[in-house]
Design an enzyme around this catalytic site. Structure first.
Site, PDB file in Angstrom:
ATOM      1  N   ALA A  63      51.070  76.563  23.702  1.00 56.38           N
ATOM      2  CA  ALA A  63      52.289  76.309  24.465  1.00 56.38           C
ATOM      3  C   ALA A  63      52.004  76.667  25.922  1.00 56.38           C
ATOM      4  CB  ALA A  63      53.421  77.151  23.912  1.00 56.38           C
ATOM      5  N   GLU A 111      48.980  75.684  15.711  1.00 52.16           N
ATOM      6  CA  GLU A 111      50.233  75.434  14.972  1.00 52.16           C
ATOM      7  C   GLU A 111      50.507  73.931  14.826  1.00 52.16           C
ATOM      8  OE1 GLU A 111      52.258  78.004  17.769  1.00 52.16           O
ATOM      9  OE2 GLU A 111      52.860  79.328  16.140  1.00 52.16           O
TER      10      GLU A 111
HETATM   11  N1  CAA Z   1      49.329  77.024  29.172  1.00 55.84           N
HETATM   12  C1  CAA Z   1      49.277  76.595  30.440  1.00 55.84           C
HETATM   13  N2  CAA Z   1      48.138  76.239  31.060  1.00 55.84           N
HETATM   14  C2  CAA Z   1      47.012  76.337  30.339  1.00 55.84           C
HETATM   15  C3  CAA Z   1      46.982  76.759  29.013  1.00 55.84           C
HETATM   16  C4  CAA Z   1      48.219  77.110  28.405  1.00 55.84           C
HETATM   17  N3  CAA Z   1      48.308  77.515  27.136  1.00 55.84           N
HETATM   18  N4  CAA Z   1      45.707  76.752  28.583  1.00 55.84           N
HETATM   19  C5  CAA Z   1      44.959  76.331  29.609  1.00 55.84           C
HETATM   20  N5  CAA Z   1      45.736  76.065  30.673  1.00 55.84           N
HETATM   21  C6  CAA Z   1      45.311  75.584  31.999  1.00 55.84           C
HETATM   22  C7  CAA Z   1      44.708  76.707  32.828  1.00 55.84           C
HETATM   23  O1  CAA Z   1      45.726  77.476  33.442  1.00 55.84           O
HETATM   24  C8  CAA Z   1      43.893  75.924  33.815  1.00 55.84           C
HETATM   25  O2  CAA Z   1      44.753  75.400  34.793  1.00 55.84           O
HETATM   26  P1  CAA Z   1      44.285  75.421  36.353  1.00 55.84           P
HETATM   27  O3  CAA Z   1      43.071  74.536  36.394  1.00 55.84           O
HETATM   28  O4  CAA Z   1      45.475  74.859  37.059  1.00 55.84           O
HETATM   29  O5  CAA Z   1      43.979  76.836  36.677  1.00 55.84           O
HETATM   30  C9  CAA Z   1      43.390  74.742  32.989  1.00 55.84           C
HETATM   31  O6  CAA Z   1      44.263  74.663  31.852  1.00 55.84           O
HETATM   32  C10 CAA Z   1      41.985  74.944  32.470  1.00 55.84           C
HETATM   33  O7  CAA Z   1      41.950  76.187  31.780  1.00 55.84           O
HETATM   34  P2  CAA Z   1      40.852  77.316  32.072  1.00 55.84           P
HETATM   35  O8  CAA Z   1      40.392  77.261  33.489  1.00 55.84           O
HETATM   36  O9  CAA Z   1      41.418  78.622  31.586  1.00 55.84           O
HETATM   37  O10 CAA Z   1      39.677  76.811  31.135  1.00 55.84           O
HETATM   38  P3  CAA Z   1      38.559  77.698  30.436  1.00 55.84           P
HETATM   39  O11 CAA Z   1      37.572  76.747  29.857  1.00 55.84           O
HETATM   40  O12 CAA Z   1      38.061  78.766  31.336  1.00 55.84           O
HETATM   41  O13 CAA Z   1      39.314  78.446  29.213  1.00 55.84           O
HETATM   42  C11 CAA Z   1      40.793  78.562  27.354  1.00 55.84           C
HETATM   43  C12 CAA Z   1      39.847  77.690  28.171  1.00 55.84           C
HETATM   44  C13 CAA Z   1      39.987  79.667  26.622  1.00 55.84           C
HETATM   45  C14 CAA Z   1      41.465  77.680  26.307  1.00 55.84           C
HETATM   46  C15 CAA Z   1      41.838  79.215  28.279  1.00 55.84           C
HETATM   47  O14 CAA Z   1      42.421  78.207  29.083  1.00 55.84           O
HETATM   48  C16 CAA Z   1      42.940  79.911  27.555  1.00 55.84           C
HETATM   49  O15 CAA Z   1      42.757  81.015  27.053  1.00 55.84           O
HETATM   50  N6  CAA Z   1      44.135  79.297  27.494  1.00 55.84           N
HETATM   51  C17 CAA Z   1      45.308  79.865  26.893  1.00 55.84           C
HETATM   52  C18 CAA Z   1      45.203  79.862  25.387  1.00 55.84           C
HETATM   53  C19 CAA Z   1      46.393  80.559  24.772  1.00 55.84           C
HETATM   54  O16 CAA Z   1      46.608  81.752  24.946  1.00 55.84           O
HETATM   55  N7  CAA Z   1      47.216  79.798  24.011  1.00 55.84           N
HETATM   56  C20 CAA Z   1      48.392  80.313  23.374  1.00 55.84           C
HETATM   57  C21 CAA Z   1      49.609  80.104  24.228  1.00 55.84           C
HETATM   58  S1  CAA Z   1      51.025  80.933  23.605  1.00 55.84           S
HETATM   59  C22 CAA Z   1      51.638  79.898  22.407  1.00 55.84           C
HETATM   60  O17 CAA Z   1      51.092  78.876  22.099  1.00 55.84           O
HETATM   61  C23 CAA Z   1      52.914  80.379  21.816  1.00 55.84           C
HETATM   62  C24 CAA Z   1      53.394  79.623  20.661  1.00 55.84           C
HETATM   63  O18 CAA Z   1      52.972  79.839  19.543  1.00 55.84           O
HETATM   64  C25 CAA Z   1      54.450  78.642  20.794  1.00 55.84           C
END
Ligand code: CAA
Length: 261
Positions: A63, A111
């Site tokens: 999300a 999910e």
């Molecule tokens: N929400 C918003 N933006 C996200 C995102 C997310 N979940 N995941 C990645 N992005 C965005 C990053 O902010 C980044 O944007 P910018 O280029 O504008 O900075 C872009 O996507 C690329 O991401 P990274 O630079 O972080 O890429 P990476 O290769 O270094 O890392 C990753 C990849 C490990 C997937 C990392 O992006 C990450 O950890 N993302 C979040 C994953 C996460 O925690 N997901 C769970 C969300 S909570 C949820 O889902 C709740 C629910 O159950 C409903």
């Protein structure tokens, strides 16, 4: 649609979450567009769906954390409901849905995959529920579907530790059915979807309903659900053609028995 692509090839529809710059993260608009896309699927023509993410890196990275960062309790609950409603629509969609997981499937991405009937993934796929590291619980069904799919002990370990797992481990614990080299993933998904689409469509739909609804009740009730759906197949074109095909001594006459069902 800004964030969803939908293509139909024969009887197979492919939905692609197309927000590659944010690794296909699910904001409200993506969820609304996914909902509208499902509503628009022509169920008279399409017999199986494939769901995947745009680009080579991510299925869905969860999300949208930016959107969630300022939510109140009530807004958080409403956002959870928005995701849950769409994912439940997918889970109970009349035709099968195959998740082709082409990279990160984290949080809402894991999910989303779990709301599909079948999951296959690329070797670079990564699964996880990282929410407790963000100060929240999984919110789009993760606490419920992961426990049902891989067992409560493994689900609790993954959720409490927030540790991501790679494709081989996801396969080992039964979270995905198969792992393929990335370049083969879509062809494999299409092959499986094509195989499903070739079978009797009413019977396939009834199987999905029987399995899903049966899993929610005890066995005595579950077998009654099956009996009803089994019975419902009779007198249908599917059943008449399917059995005529088997009994026909001159099979070339009915090469594609379910084409027009
Ligand atoms: N929400 C918003 N933006 C996200 C995102 C997310 N979940 N995941 C990645 N992005 C965005 C990053 O902010 C980044 O944007 P910018 O280029 O504008 O900075 C872009 O996507 C690329 O991401 P990274 O630079 O972080 O890429 P990476 O290769 O270094 O890392 C990753 C990849 C490990 C997937 C990392 O992006 C990450 O950890 N993302 C979040 C994953 C996460 O925690 N997901 C769970 C969300 S909570 C949820 O889902 C709740 C629910 O159950 C409903």
């Amino acid at each position: 649609m800004d964030f969803i692509l939908y293509e139909v090839n024969g009887a197979v529809g492919t939905i692609t979450i197309n927000r590659e710059k944010a690794l296909n993260a699910l904001n409200s608009q993506v969820l609304e567009e996914l909902d509208a896309t499902l509503d628009a699927v022509d169920l008279d023509a399409v017999r199986c769906l494939i769901l995947t993410g745009a680009g080579a890196k991510s299925f869905v990275a969860g999300a949208d954390i930016g959107e969630m960062s300022t939510l109140t309790k009530a807004e958080g609950e409403a956002f959870g409901k928005k995701g849950n409603d769409v994912f439940r629509k997918l889970e109970t969609f009349p035709i099968p849905v195959i998740a082709a997981v082409n990279g990160f499937a984290l949080g809402g991405g894991c999910e989303l995959a779990m709301s599909c009937d079948i999951r296959i993934c690329a070797e670079n796929a990564v699964f996880g529920q990282p929410e407790v590291g963000l100060g929240i619980t999984p919110g789009f069904g993760g606490t419920q579907r992961l426990a049902r799919l891989v067992g409560a002990g493994m689900a609790k370990q993954m959720i409490y530790t927030a540790r991501n797992i790679k494709a081989d481990e996801a396969f080992r614990i039964g979270l995905v059915n198969a792992v393929y080299p990335a370049e083969e993933l879509m062809a494999q998904a299409e092959k499986m979807a094509g195989g499903i689409a070739k079978n009797a469509p009413i019977a396939v739909r009834n199987c999905k309903k029987a399995i899903n609804e049966g899993l929610d009740v005890d066995m005595d009730k579950a077998i009654v659900i099956e009996e009803k759906l089994f019975g419902d197949c009779f007198e249908t074109e599917d059943q008449k053609y399917g059995m005529a095909f088997f009994l026909d001594k001159n099979k070339e006459k009915v090469k594609e028995p379910f084409k027009n069902c």
